[in-house]
Design a protein around this motif. Structure first.
Motif, PDB file in Angstrom:
ATOM      1  N   GLU A 243       0.850  -1.194   0.000  1.00 40.00           N
ATOM      2  CA  GLU A 243       0.000   0.000   0.000  1.00 40.00           C
ATOM      3  C   GLU A 243       0.881   1.237   0.000  1.00 40.00           C
ATOM      4  OE1 GLU A 243      -2.765   0.026   3.191  1.00 40.00           O
ATOM      5  OE2 GLU A 243      -3.456  -2.029   2.818  1.00 40.00           O
ATOM      6  N   GLY A 244       0.520   2.188  -0.885  1.00 38.11           N
ATOM      7  CA  GLY A 244       1.336   3.393  -1.015  1.00 38.11           C
ATOM      8  C   GLY A 244       1.544   4.126   0.294  1.00 38.11           C
ATOM      9  N   GLU A 245       0.502   4.186   1.141  1.00 41.53           N
ATOM     10  CA  GLU A 245       0.617   4.887   2.414  1.00 41.53           C
ATOM     11  C   GLU A 245       1.600   4.188   3.351  1.00 41.53           C
ATOM     12  OE1 GLU A 245      -3.210   5.409   4.116  1.00 41.53           O
ATOM     13  OE2 GLU A 245      -3.896   6.835   2.587  1.00 41.53           O
ATOM     14  N   ARG A 246       1.573   2.860   3.345  1.00 43.64           N
ATOM     15  CA  ARG A 246       2.498   2.117   4.210  1.00 43.64           C
ATOM     16  C   ARG A 246       3.934   2.302   3.745  1.00 43.64           C
ATOM     17  NH1 ARG A 246       0.260  -3.801   5.783  1.00 43.64           N
ATOM     18  NH2 ARG A 246       1.827  -3.504   7.414  1.00 43.64           N
ATOM     19  N   ASP A 249       4.362   6.675   0.179  1.00 43.78           N
ATOM     20  CA  ASP A 249       4.151   7.310  -1.123  1.00 43.78           C
ATOM     21  C   ASP A 249       2.687   7.718  -1.207  1.00 43.78           C
ATOM     22  OD1 ASP A 249       3.802   8.016  -3.782  1.00 43.78           O
ATOM     23  OD2 ASP A 249       5.181   6.490  -4.527  1.00 43.78           O
ATOM     24  N   SER A 250       2.395   8.997  -1.018  1.00 41.23           N
ATOM     25  CA  SER A 250       1.008   9.472  -0.999  1.00 41.23           C
ATOM     26  C   SER A 250       0.401   9.578  -2.386  1.00 41.23           C
ATOM     27  CB  SER A 250       0.933  10.837  -0.314  1.00 41.23           C
ATOM     28  OG  SER A 250       1.745  11.775  -0.993  1.00 41.23           O
ATOM     29  N   SER A 251       1.235   9.590  -3.441  1.00 43.82           N
ATOM     30  CA  SER A 251       0.711   9.751  -4.800  1.00 43.82           C
ATOM     31  C   SER A 251       0.350   8.423  -5.453  1.00 43.82           C
ATOM     32  CB  SER A 251       1.735  10.483  -5.672  1.00 43.82           C
ATOM     33  OG  SER A 251       2.929   9.715  -5.792  1.00 43.82           O
ATOM     34  N   GLY A 320      15.115   2.232  -7.534  1.00 44.90           N
ATOM     35  CA  GLY A 320      14.963   2.435  -8.970  1.00 44.90           C
ATOM     36  C   GLY A 320      14.181   1.345  -9.669  1.00 44.90           C
ATOM     37  N   ALA A 321      13.865   0.258  -8.952  1.00 40.01           N
ATOM     38  CA  ALA A 321      13.120  -0.852  -9.560  1.00 40.01           C
ATOM     39  C   ALA A 321      11.663  -0.875  -9.109  1.00 40.01           C
ATOM     40  CB  ALA A 321      13.794  -2.177  -9.212  1.00 40.01           C
ATOM     41  N   MET A 322      11.208   0.189  -8.439  1.00 39.60           N
ATOM     42  CA  MET A 322       9.829   0.248  -7.974  1.00 39.60           C
ATOM     43  C   MET A 322       8.855   0.490  -9.127  1.00 39.60           C
ATOM     44  SD  MET A 322       9.613  -0.155  -4.688  1.00 39.60           S
ATOM     45  CE  MET A 322      10.493   0.019  -3.136  1.00 39.60           C
ATOM     46  N   HIS A 323       7.642  -0.034  -8.980  1.00 38.13           N
ATOM     47  CA  HIS A 323       6.540   0.234  -9.903  1.00 38.13           C
ATOM     48  C   HIS A 323       5.419   0.874  -9.104  1.00 38.13           C
ATOM     49  CE1 HIS A 323       8.268  -2.533 -13.029  1.00 38.13           C
ATOM     50  NE2 HIS A 323       8.794  -3.070 -11.941  1.00 38.13           N
ATOM     51  N   ARG A 324       4.828   1.954  -9.629  1.00 40.53           N
ATOM     52  CA  ARG A 324       3.810   2.706  -8.901  1.00 40.53           C
ATOM     53  C   ARG A 324       2.498   2.680  -9.677  1.00 40.53           C
ATOM     54  NH1 ARG A 324       4.959   7.648  -9.298  1.00 40.53           N
ATOM     55  NH2 ARG A 324       4.116   8.466  -7.331  1.00 40.53           N
ATOM     56  N   PHE A 325       1.395   2.446  -8.958  1.00 34.54           N
ATOM     57  CA  PHE A 325       0.086   2.292  -9.590  1.00 34.54           C
ATOM     58  C   PHE A 325      -0.946   3.176  -8.892  1.00 34.54           C
ATOM     59  CE2 PHE A 325       2.511  -1.634  -9.879  1.00 34.54           C
ATOM     60  CZ  PHE A 325       2.488  -1.898 -11.242  1.00 34.54           C
TER      61      PHE A 325
END
Length: 344
Positions: A243-246, A249-251, A320-325
């Motif tokens: 989870e982005g919040e955990r 990453d708020s976006s 650098g290997a993160m993916h964001r959705f």
């Protein structure tokens, strides 16, 4: 020539729509693989291309010609099924040549084509045998040989390796890859096995619930998945989702990181966790963790590593290997890694 164009293909069985508007172009000579979970519509799509199912609406074109109302035998395709579908009372040679014989092809031409196909598939010693005298892998090669002698515009494979054991699957997969290079033919292949897809395909079509989620080369899908579904379906072990919040990453609604992009240490790191289970695979070690900060994690370490259940360890992701959705599961931003800059 063996190009294929699908335009707005829909297929419904009664009130249930299985294919929900498929658009796809396959170039001459490409090896294209349809992957997806059971019930996603991949076999129905293949059967629609073959003419074994009629599309409810849409257009199927082979080499630019509309074939929606053309009988399967007239479409210039050859299909290899999951079951070998060989005639038990016929020899290998007669099984391979039966379709040509029924089409009235001269015996000398049939023999020539069988000899050529048998040479490509290493079947020469078995031409006089019957299917019961063959192994599963040999029977599948006969089924493939039966398709080759027809010299079709398109080869269609419907999970052809599903009935083979692990070793035979690998050997037959290599033979199919070699065959594609030799024939330079257009091949469309259905499988639920992502290893087959990643190792064989020029282009992978990922399907889910009757729709195409993404089309691309194996490494494009692996490194740049378009959404959460593709990110989770391609890759084994599966990508970790946080989870982005955990993650802080708020976006992003969800942040993804593949198991091999997480380092593990006993000294320190970003996330502290307890080892739940360890799989020792020889070349790899898979470690399953439970962390308080980001939840469960799967870590893939190359080589043999010793970790014990209940041991406290520290995990650190490669940023650098993160993916964001986003909240709809779509990849955020642009760049090589799910929206992160290439030098992140």
């Amino acid at each position: 020539m063996g190009s294929l164009q699908l335009k707005s293909i829909r297929k419904a069985f009664g009130g249930h729509e299985v294919l929900k508007g498929i658009d796809l172009e396959v170039k001459d000579g490409e090896f294209v693989i349809f992957v997806g979970p059971s019930g996603c519509g991949k076999s129905t799509l293949l059967r629609t291309i073959a003419g074994l199912e009629d599309a409810t609406s849409g257009s199927v074109r082979i080499d630019g010609d509309e074939v929606g109302h053309v009988a399967p035998a007239k479409r210039g395709i050859a299909m290899v099924f999951q079951s070998y579908a060989l005639y038990p009372h016929l020899t290998v040679k007669d099984n391979m040549g039966l379709g040509l014989k029924q089409a009235g092809v001269p015996r000398a031409e049939i023999d020539e084509k069988i000899a050529k196909a048998a040479g490509m598939l290493s079947l020469e010693p078995y031409l006089a045998r019957r299917p019961a005298e063959l192994s599963g892998g040999q029977r599948q090669r006969v089924a493939i040989g039966r398709a080759i002698v027809r010299e079709p515009k398109l080869f269609l494979f419907d999970e052809p390796l599903s009935n083979l054991d692990a070793a035979l699957r690998v050997n037959t997969r290599l033979e199919i890859a070699r065959l594609h290079r030799s024939l330079k033919a257009t091949m469309i292949y259905v499988t639920h096995d992502q290893v087959e897809a990643m190792t064989l395909a020029d282009k992978i079509v990922v399907l889910s619930a009757g729709r195409i989620e993404q089309v691309g080369s194996p490494m494009e899908l692996y490194n740049r998945p378009a959404n959460l579904f593709v990110a989770g379906f391609i890759g084994s072990p599966q990508m970790n989702f946080i989870e982005g919040e955990r993650f802080g990453d708020s976006s992003a609604k969800t942040v993804g990181i593949r198991p091999e992009h997480i380092g593990l240490s006993r000294e320190g790191g970003d996330w502290t966790g307890k080892v739940v289970h360890v799989e020792h695979l020889g070349a790899d070690t898979i470690v399953y963790l439970e962390t308080e900060k980001v939840g469960p994690l799967t870590v893939r370490l190359f080589g043999e590593h010793r970790y014990d259940p209940d041991e406290i360890v520290h995990a650190t992701p490669v940023i650098g290997a993160m993916h964001r959705f986003d909240a709809d599961g779509r990849v955020l931003g642009s760049g090589s890694r799910g929206g992160l800059p290439a030098d992140a």
